[in-house]
Scaffold this motif. Structure first.
Motif, PDB file in Angstrom:
ATOM      1  N   LEU A 138       0.819  -1.208   0.000  1.00  0.00           N
ATOM      2  CA  LEU A 138       0.000   0.000   0.000  1.00  0.00           C
ATOM      3  C   LEU A 138       0.855   1.262   0.000  1.00  0.00           C
ATOM      4  CD1 LEU A 138      -2.984   1.027   0.219  1.00  0.00           C
ATOM      5  CD2 LEU A 138      -2.632   1.092   2.698  1.00  0.00           C
ATOM      6  N   ASN A 139       2.025   1.193   0.655  1.00  0.00           N
ATOM      7  CA  ASN A 139       2.808   2.401   0.875  1.00  0.00           C
ATOM      8  C   ASN A 139       4.142   2.448   0.128  1.00  0.00           C
ATOM      9  OD1 ASN A 139       0.924   3.618   2.704  1.00  0.00           O
ATOM     10  ND2 ASN A 139       1.524   2.050   4.180  1.00  0.00           N
ATOM     11  N   THR A 140       4.420   1.417  -0.700  1.00  0.00           N
ATOM     12  CA  THR A 140       5.669   1.446  -1.471  1.00  0.00           C
ATOM     13  C   THR A 140       5.487   1.153  -2.957  1.00  0.00           C
ATOM     14  OG1 THR A 140       6.192  -0.894  -1.057  1.00  0.00           O
ATOM     15  CG2 THR A 140       7.021   0.727   0.553  1.00  0.00           C
ATOM     16  N   SER A 141       4.439   0.449  -3.346  1.00  0.00           N
ATOM     17  CA  SER A 141       4.307   0.065  -4.755  1.00  0.00           C
ATOM     18  C   SER A 141       3.890   1.256  -5.613  1.00  0.00           C
ATOM     19  CB  SER A 141       3.272  -1.058  -4.907  1.00  0.00           C
ATOM     20  OG  SER A 141       1.962  -0.586  -4.680  1.00  0.00           O
ATOM     21  N   ASP A 142       4.374   1.302  -6.834  1.00  0.00           N
ATOM     22  CA  ASP A 142       4.040   2.399  -7.739  1.00  0.00           C
ATOM     23  C   ASP A 142       2.543   2.486  -7.977  1.00  0.00           C
ATOM     24  OD1 ASP A 142       6.674   3.085  -7.981  1.00  0.00           O
ATOM     25  OD2 ASP A 142       6.984   2.077  -9.913  1.00  0.00           O
ATOM     26  N   GLU A 143       1.889   1.320  -8.139  1.00  0.00           N
ATOM     27  CA  GLU A 143       0.468   1.347  -8.459  1.00  0.00           C
ATOM     28  C   GLU A 143      -0.359   1.888  -7.299  1.00  0.00           C
ATOM     29  OE1 GLU A 143      -1.127  -2.546  -9.201  1.00  0.00           O
ATOM     30  OE2 GLU A 143       0.257  -3.498  -7.799  1.00  0.00           O
TER      31      GLU A 143
END
Length: 444
Positions: free
Chosen positions: A337-342
């Motif tokens: 939730l807090n690191t992926s680009d999407e």
């Protein structure tokens, strides 16, 4: 950006909640982070419960659910933390039915930690490995001053900079201030023209804390055994005396924040600047629509010429509550939730979340010029500010009470019934008394 601090703190909701547990610890405590067996994956499919107040969070969670059939997330939305969600969390912890994950602002994490309400995420190797992905000071906000524990995954931040009416400064030949001394000099010129350089808030004390943060001051410290409370240290005193001087000289307005009066003051040009967080860009554009194209953003004024220091106002983490049976899966989701680009792109598009990761600051949407600010790439200023925030600032475990008491004193000060420094002194005394009443050790 998304304002996680906008709700005005009223009452002392967390204080009653703090009596819920008979497991109060001395400080942030804990030297965990070594029991990796506690973060083992489940044998089969898992369903997690998650509570948040981010607009559009349901759509972002749906993206995860589509891609992860074995780790499904049920999301529940509620009001801002201080507006009811934190009270619900405490009640659920007491009843033993808290969700697996919850959104908790940085300044509230300690309140849950002293009640042993949070799982230590350092037991998960993926969490420890992710530290380098985050802006260093945001990671400090979730470790709570410990060396071996992590109590949440940073989500967003609120680095501060100076929003200012570029048209008015230019038309009147006033230089954009780069130091707080220059800011006062500009305030005098603006007042002579019938305006105010800014509005001093007596309700959202997190802004004032951000000024102290920028000055490298501290309000709390935790050595693991006891808390130190110091709302009147040298830096806090400097900040309080500075703003007291502006108030005494009638150089700043004192409209209640987040009201039509406040909006009208900015929309009419009566108030020229606002030293605020990145999410303030949306507050101004929505509250002062007639001024579109007239604003710009500059770095916050500094206490000494040439310094590069920023405060922070706002920001949240995603924490895993004590008792969750799925620590491994919960941290997998929180990290995505807090690191992926999407996820970061979706959160920015749906709720203007300003990411806590270094890579997130380079989202395409944050590289564009903003029409309301004359086409300026304002997020470049905030990206620089985000790298200039002191990583060692620690929040206390009863911030709702502290905010409420400081606010009460500030409201008296703007009417001449005391000073800002006296308000801080009184709030320090009441904060110490509250900690002692909760059997939380306090340094003498």
């Amino acid at each position: 950006m998304h304002n996680t601090k906008r709700a005005v703190v009223t009452g002392v909701a967390l204080l009653s909640a703090l009596t819920l547990a008979g497991c109060t610890s001395g400080g942030a405590g804990g030297t965990g982070g070594t029991d990796t067996a506690a973060c083992a994956p489940a044998d089969g499919a898992v369903t997690l419960d998650f509570t948040s107040w981010i607009p559009g969070i349901e759509d972002v969670v749906a993206m995860w659910n589509d891609e992860n059939p074995d780790i499904q997330v049920n999301v529940q939305t509620g009001p801002n933390g201080n507006s009811g969600t934190y009270q619900s969390f405490f009640s659920q912890l007491k009843a033993g039915n808290a969700p697996d994950l919850g959104q908790i602002e940085y300044d509230a994490l300690s309140s849950f930690r002293v009640q042993d309400g949070l799982e230590d995420l350092a037991a998960c190797e993926d969490v420890v490995a992710a530290e380098s992905e985050f802006i260093p000071w945001t990671w400090g906000q979730v470790t709570l001053g410990t060396e071996n524990s992590v109590f949440g995954i940073p989500q967003d931040s609120g680095p501060m900079a100076l929003f200012y009416r570029a048209d008015l400064f230019e038309a009147n030949g006033i230089a954009v201030p780069t130091t707080w001394d220059e800011y006062k000099a500009a305030a005098e010129k603006i007042r002579a023209l019938g305006g105010y350089i800014t509005n001093f808030s007596t309700s959202d004390i997190n802004q004032f804390a951000g000024f102290v943060w920028q000055a490298n001051g501290d309000w709390f410290a935790d050595n693991g055994d006891q808390w130190t409370v110091d709302l009147t240290g040298p830096e806090s005193t400097t900040v309080a005396d500075y703003w007291q001087g502006l108030l005494d000289s009638d150089l700043v307005a004192t409209y209640p924040a987040w009201t039509e009066e406040w909006n009208n003051a900015y929309n009419s040009g009566e108030v020229w600047t606002w030293n605020s967080a990145v999410w303030g860009a949306n507050s101004i554009s929505s509250g002062a629509p007639d001024t579109a194209g007239d604003w710009a953003v500059a770095p916050s004024p500094q206490w000494q010429a040439g310094e590069q220091s920023s405060g922070n106002w706002g920001g949240s983490s995603i924490a895993v509550f004590k008792g969750s049976e799925h620590l491994y899966e919960a941290t997998k989701f929180a990290l995505w939730l807090n690191t992926s680009d999407e996820a970061l792109t979706a959160l920015n598009e749906s709720a203007n979340i300003y990411p806590a990761t270094t890579a997130g600051l380079s989202l395409p949407s944050l590289q564009e010029g903003v029409d309301f600010y004359g086409g300026q790439k304002i997020y470049d200023v905030f990206a620089e500010a985000a790298a200039q925030v002191n990583p060692d600032f620690v929040w206390g475990p009863t911030m709702t009470q502290t905010y409420a008491d400081v606010s009460d004193g500030f409201q008296k000060a703007v009417t001449g019934q005391g000073t800002l420094l006296e308000a801080l002194q009184s709030a320090q005394e009441s904060t110490i008394a509250t900690l002692q009443a909760q059997s939380i050790p306090v340094a003498e």
